[in-house]
Scaffold this active site. Sequence first.
Site, mmCIF file in Angstrom:
data_model
loop_
_atom_site.group_PDB
_atom_site.id
_atom_site.type_symbol
_atom_site.label_atom_id
_atom_site.label_comp_id
_atom_site.label_asym_id
_atom_site.label_seq_id
_atom_site.Cartn_x
_atom_site.Cartn_y
_atom_site.Cartn_z
ATOM 1 N N CYS A 253 0.843 -1.204 0.000
ATOM 2 C CA CYS A 253 0.000 0.000 0.000
ATOM 3 C C CYS A 253 0.880 1.257 0.000
ATOM 4 O O CYS A 253 1.557 1.533 -0.975
ATOM 5 C CB CYS A 253 -0.969 -0.035 1.180
ATOM 6 S SG CYS A 253 -2.376 1.085 0.970
ATOM 7 N N HIS B 81 -3.665 -5.522 1.164
ATOM 8 C CA HIS B 81 -3.427 -5.881 2.555
ATOM 9 C C HIS B 81 -3.958 -7.286 2.830
ATOM 10 O O HIS B 81 -4.798 -7.811 2.100
ATOM 11 C CB HIS B 81 -4.156 -4.909 3.487
ATOM 12 C CG HIS B 81 -3.627 -3.519 3.479
ATOM 13 N ND1 HIS B 81 -2.452 -3.170 4.089
ATOM 14 C CD2 HIS B 81 -4.136 -2.373 2.935
ATOM 15 C CE1 HIS B 81 -2.250 -1.869 3.943
ATOM 16 N NE2 HIS B 81 -3.243 -1.367 3.240
#
Length: 481
Positions: free
Chosen positions: A330, A427
Amino acid sequence: MTALMIQGTGSNVGKSMLVAGLCRAAVIRGLSVAPFKPQNMSNNAAVTVDGGEIGRAQALQAMASGLEPHTDMNPVLLKPETDVGSQVVVQGKRLTTVKAREYSALKPSLMAPVLDSFNRLQARHDLVLVEGAGSPAEVNLRPGDIANMGFARAADCPVVLAGDIDRGGVIAQIVGTQAVIDPNDADVIRGFLINRFRGDPSLFDDGYALIEQHTGWRGFGVVPWFGDAWKLPAEDALDIATPVRAGGLHIVCLKLSRIANFDDLDPLAQEPGVRLTMLHAGQPLPADTDVVIIPGSKSTRGDLQFIKDQGWDEDVRAHVRRGGHVLGICGGFQMLGRVVDDPDGIEGPAGHTPGIGLLDVDTVMSDDKRLTTVDAVHVPSGQGFQGYEIHIGRSDGPDRARPFAQVAGEDEGAISADGRVAGSYLHGMFRDDGFRRAWLGGFGISGGTASYSDTVATTLDALADHLEAHLDIDALLACAR
């Protein structure tokens, strides 16, 4: 339709863990139970079944309750972006970004959605277990409060106060709380419990009696230290714990100043063939590092500067030149590129920051936030896995031609030409046992046979048993109204 609230004498006294264990104990008793936290401050968030986000602790408590995470479980989530400002998420969606002083003015208007979410949970379950935030003793924050006594009074919800004996001064914690709060708030408190005792709890009998005598509140028990707490996802970066091991694949995670969704690493910490190190500010990258992970961040450009301030950007580039590997997740993926551009000031002052430069991609921030769970396929290994996205910004460039994963037939992430540097917006990938073993296998490491989700579930059962052994849970739940 009853509820009970666990408040603490301070932050990080174990409220989240206590509520998770009590949720599990209630489920074992055959009750339909749901967790609730009116206001949470955390950059460790979970994507919910209704397409929003809540604090990771409430997602764990939902699991303990046998439920999917829902935005009603944490209607107000504050995500710090700077030392003085936070993004405000209401019922799962970003409302605004405010400074601390501005939030004081906004706070009273948030009681309505808080009670709205609470009432929906009450209508659907036998019991709602509520977690406070910080401490009711912070009486300077009492006006307009939605996190502790303000909520408890508005919802007519009884309170049990938890003190943490491990940090010392627990008698003063509890007696002092009663001394400083409004008497009408004190009337809401039904009793107290002591958390995190090390050694023989009977040694505290006199102190326990003293608290009862001074406050007039009854005690519900003394909870010894729960040694397996590290196996459960931590919400606070201060609580990140990794087992000490010798040898194995050495994975080093940069502990960013605004680290987010760091529970991505929990499954790796439990792998017997892995040695996981959280690298703190001021520490150089260890010479024996095999893999560097740059995790998510709530302030990508801010943490990119933080990395440079530590000299970690030079360390990471040298690590790659020596043949090492890097994975950015991310915000970490964005930092690995050539530049992070924020023309509209989405994360702070408008501008652009040069990246670490190990991936040939550029990132542009936008106000479009992506919140979704995904089914993906890891391109290098062909292994399928489940994960989730929770980010702003888009990254593009030549290295996107070598994707990290495929999601719904579309390329996701990027890998460098030499294959040593990879980035992904996904994630939760390491919670998938098959992916974790395939990824470790790429480094010649045979992953363990344990299921991560089973480990968490077993630990929650053990936590419930632990609380049953040391608290009068029947009396505690009887306080619920």
